[in-house]
Design a protein around this motif. Sequence first.
Motif, PDB file in Angstrom:
ATOM      1  N   TYR A 141     -12.410  -1.874 -10.215  1.00 35.98           N
ATOM      2  CA  TYR A 141     -12.026  -0.969  -9.138  1.00 35.98           C
ATOM      3  C   TYR A 141     -10.532  -1.032  -8.842  1.00 35.98           C
ATOM      4  O   TYR A 141      -9.938  -0.032  -8.426  1.00 35.98           O
ATOM      5  CB  TYR A 141     -12.871  -1.259  -7.899  1.00 35.98           C
ATOM      6  CG  TYR A 141     -14.327  -0.952  -8.145  1.00 35.98           C
ATOM      7  CD1 TYR A 141     -14.725   0.338  -8.488  1.00 35.98           C
ATOM      8  CD2 TYR A 141     -15.292  -1.943  -8.090  1.00 35.98           C
ATOM      9  CE1 TYR A 141     -16.053   0.628  -8.758  1.00 35.98           C
ATOM     10  CE2 TYR A 141     -16.617  -1.668  -8.355  1.00 35.98           C
ATOM     11  CZ  TYR A 141     -17.000  -0.374  -8.687  1.00 35.98           C
ATOM     12  OH  TYR A 141     -18.312  -0.085  -8.964  1.00 35.98           O
ATOM     13  N   ALA A 142      -9.926  -2.170  -9.100  1.00 31.79           N
ATOM     14  CA  ALA A 142      -8.472  -2.255  -8.947  1.00 31.79           C
ATOM     15  C   ALA A 142      -7.774  -1.326  -9.929  1.00 31.79           C
ATOM     16  O   ALA A 142      -6.716  -0.761  -9.628  1.00 31.79           O
ATOM     17  CB  ALA A 142      -8.010  -3.692  -9.149  1.00 31.79           C
ATOM     18  N   ARG A 200     -14.084  -6.481  -9.182  1.00 35.10           N
ATOM     19  CA  ARG A 200     -12.772  -6.235  -8.598  1.00 35.10           C
ATOM     20  C   ARG A 200     -11.795  -5.636  -9.615  1.00 35.10           C
ATOM     21  O   ARG A 200     -11.079  -4.684  -9.295  1.00 35.10           O
ATOM     22  CB  ARG A 200     -12.201  -7.528  -8.023  1.00 35.10           C
ATOM     23  CG  ARG A 200     -10.949  -7.317  -7.171  1.00 35.10           C
ATOM     24  CD  ARG A 200     -10.433  -8.651  -6.642  1.00 35.10           C
ATOM     25  NE  ARG A 200      -9.314  -8.451  -5.748  1.00 35.10           N
ATOM     26  CZ  ARG A 200      -9.411  -8.388  -4.431  1.00 35.10           C
ATOM     27  NH1 ARG A 200     -10.591  -8.493  -3.854  1.00 35.10           N
ATOM     28  NH2 ARG A 200      -8.336  -8.201  -3.677  1.00 35.10           N
ATOM     29  N   ASP A 201     -11.745  -6.164 -10.812  1.00 36.70           N
ATOM     30  CA  ASP A 201     -10.797  -5.658 -11.809  1.00 36.70           C
ATOM     31  C   ASP A 201     -11.071  -4.191 -12.134  1.00 36.70           C
ATOM     32  O   ASP A 201     -10.139  -3.401 -12.295  1.00 36.70           O
ATOM     33  CB  ASP A 201     -10.868  -6.499 -13.089  1.00 36.70           C
ATOM     34  CG  ASP A 201     -10.277  -7.894 -12.900  1.00 36.70           C
ATOM     35  OD1 ASP A 201      -9.589  -8.108 -11.880  1.00 36.70           O
ATOM     36  OD2 ASP A 201     -10.524  -8.752 -13.761  1.00 36.70           O
ATOM     37  N   ARG A 244       0.813  -1.219   0.000  1.00 32.30           N
ATOM     38  CA  ARG A 244       0.000   0.000   0.000  1.00 32.30           C
ATOM     39  C   ARG A 244       0.848   1.271   0.000  1.00 32.30           C
ATOM     40  O   ARG A 244       0.293   2.377  -0.087  1.00 32.30           O
ATOM     41  CB  ARG A 244      -0.954   0.001   1.191  1.00 32.30           C
ATOM     42  CG  ARG A 244      -1.973  -1.133   1.150  1.00 32.30           C
ATOM     43  CD  ARG A 244      -3.052  -0.944   2.185  1.00 32.30           C
ATOM     44  NE  ARG A 244      -3.955   0.156   1.841  1.00 32.30           N
ATOM     45  CZ  ARG A 244      -4.870   0.638   2.682  1.00 32.30           C
ATOM     46  NH1 ARG A 244      -5.002   0.128   3.886  1.00 32.30           N
ATOM     47  NH2 ARG A 244      -5.649   1.637   2.310  1.00 32.30           N
ATOM     48  N   PRO A 259     -10.270  -0.586  -3.639  1.00 32.51           N
ATOM     49  CA  PRO A 259      -9.317  -1.350  -2.850  1.00 32.51           C
ATOM     50  C   PRO A 259      -8.844  -0.529  -1.650  1.00 32.51           C
ATOM     51  O   PRO A 259      -8.820   0.703  -1.718  1.00 32.51           O
ATOM     52  CB  PRO A 259      -8.167  -1.614  -3.842  1.00 32.51           C
ATOM     53  CG  PRO A 259      -8.312  -0.593  -4.921  1.00 32.51           C
ATOM     54  CD  PRO A 259      -9.783  -0.317  -5.005  1.00 32.51           C
ATOM     55  N   PRO A 260      -8.539  -1.202  -0.549  1.00 28.53           N
ATOM     56  CA  PRO A 260      -8.439  -2.649  -0.405  1.00 28.53           C
ATOM     57  C   PRO A 260      -9.721  -3.328   0.040  1.00 28.53           C
ATOM     58  O   PRO A 260      -9.694  -4.520   0.349  1.00 28.53           O
ATOM     59  CB  PRO A 260      -7.358  -2.792   0.676  1.00 28.53           C
ATOM     60  CG  PRO A 260      -7.592  -1.615   1.555  1.00 28.53           C
ATOM     61  CD  PRO A 260      -8.003  -0.492   0.631  1.00 28.53           C
ATOM     62  N   GLY A 294      -7.777   2.078  -8.352  1.00 28.94           N
ATOM     63  CA  GLY A 294      -6.855   2.179  -7.231  1.00 28.94           C
ATOM     64  C   GLY A 294      -7.539   2.740  -5.999  1.00 28.94           C
ATOM     65  O   GLY A 294      -8.772   2.818  -5.924  1.00 28.94           O
ATOM     66  N   GLU A 295      -6.747   3.137  -5.029  1.00 29.00           N
ATOM     67  CA  GLU A 295      -7.316   3.678  -3.801  1.00 29.00           C
ATOM     68  C   GLU A 295      -7.867   5.083  -4.045  1.00 29.00           C
ATOM     69  O   GLU A 295      -7.638   5.700  -5.076  1.00 29.00           O
ATOM     70  CB  GLU A 295      -6.281   3.664  -2.681  1.00 29.00           C
ATOM     71  CG  GLU A 295      -5.884   2.245  -2.291  1.00 29.00           C
ATOM     72  CD  GLU A 295      -5.190   2.162  -0.951  1.00 29.00           C
ATOM     73  OE1 GLU A 295      -5.317   3.095  -0.137  1.00 29.00           O
ATOM     74  OE2 GLU A 295      -4.506   1.148  -0.709  1.00 29.00           O
ATOM     75  N   TYR A 306     -13.190  -3.330  -1.562  1.00 26.84           N
ATOM     76  CA  TYR A 306     -14.009  -3.939  -2.618  1.00 26.84           C
ATOM     77  C   TYR A 306     -15.388  -4.359  -2.105  1.00 26.84           C
ATOM     78  O   TYR A 306     -15.818  -5.502  -2.259  1.00 26.84           O
ATOM     79  CB  TYR A 306     -13.310  -5.162  -3.210  1.00 26.84           C
ATOM     80  CG  TYR A 306     -12.009  -4.881  -3.903  1.00 26.84           C
ATOM     81  CD1 TYR A 306     -11.955  -4.260  -5.137  1.00 26.84           C
ATOM     82  CD2 TYR A 306     -10.802  -5.255  -3.312  1.00 26.84           C
ATOM     83  CE1 TYR A 306     -10.746  -4.018  -5.778  1.00 26.84           C
ATOM     84  CE2 TYR A 306      -9.590  -5.023  -3.941  1.00 26.84           C
ATOM     85  CZ  TYR A 306      -9.573  -4.399  -5.174  1.00 26.84           C
ATOM     86  OH  TYR A 306      -8.376  -4.178  -5.806  1.00 26.84           O
ATOM     87  N   GLU A 333     -16.427  -9.406  -5.660  1.00 22.71           N
ATOM     88  CA  GLU A 333     -15.362  -9.829  -6.560  1.00 22.71           C
ATOM     89  C   GLU A 333     -15.692  -9.618  -8.034  1.00 22.71           C
ATOM     90  O   GLU A 333     -14.795  -9.450  -8.849  1.00 22.71           O
ATOM     91  CB  GLU A 333     -15.056 -11.315  -6.328  1.00 22.71           C
ATOM     92  CG  GLU A 333     -14.424 -11.601  -4.971  1.00 22.71           C
ATOM     93  CD  GLU A 333     -13.068 -10.941  -4.833  1.00 22.71           C
ATOM     94  OE1 GLU A 333     -12.297 -10.962  -5.798  1.00 22.71           O
ATOM     95  OE2 GLU A 333     -12.791 -10.393  -3.754  1.00 22.71           O
TER      96      GLU A 333
END
Length: 282
Positions: free
Chosen positions: A265-266, A262-263, A54, A252-253, A269-270, A255, A259
């Motif tokens: 929002y990944a 997830r991709d 992080r 993230p982290p 990023g934060e 979510y 799931e």
Amino acid sequence: MRRYLLALAATLGFAVTTLPADAAVADDTENCAACEAVLDLALANPRREGDRARDTWRHPQETLSFFRVRPGMTVVDYMPSGGWWTRVLVPYLGETGRYIGLNPDVTNASEGWKSYANIAGTLPQKAAGWTGVPAARIGAYNTDGLPPALNGTVDRVLIFRELHNLKSEGWLARELGTARALLKPDGLLGIEQHRAKADAPDAYVDGSKGYLREKDVIALIEAQGFQLVGKSEINANPRDPANHEAGVWTLPPNYRLGEKDRDRYAAIGESDRMTLLFRKRP
């Protein structure tokens, strides 16, 4: 400072190149090469192995430099929770500094806040395990249990991503008043907070989504006896639209949406975050 570097390196199990004898530590400027060297060692501590992913989003080196945190200071870490910043600050402040974890007064809070009670009975031992520093060196209080002798003795109060909770619970004025009382006359308040868009509707910035408007944060804090002295985009993330239905915990982290997204929002990023520095008014 050279002796401090050597002592810290020995504690963490590292070798260190000594600084020149005339290396100076600036107490009143943002740049401090010797401080950066000490912080580099603290960040490299193997005990932080699970935290390091992080660092890209939380920018500990740049953030603490902007907040003008120095080894040897007395620093309050407000609502340390799982100890991410504890594991940075305790070794960085060193034996001549003092780390204090501070939780709000949750005496009359809802059941979900009860785990924040009795930080004095839980944090020191946890922090000792996290950092390898004796529990006796870790200060920990709820704001309703602070000893009056601490007032006027703190160099920095740092509040990382917790203002939304204080606002939504109606604790903001009370807790900022406590922070102001703790600070020395020249003490500083560092704020990092999830940032809503400037035109976000009022209903979105009541604290329940995690995001607050920057102008509102500045106004709220200045109303409690502080003056804004600096703003930084260290923790900005322009990819964050800051309009998630489930709030900041979508990203993230956490979510929160599950799931299946997830991709998506990944890739964001934060959260986008404001980073603000305030001085205590006389």
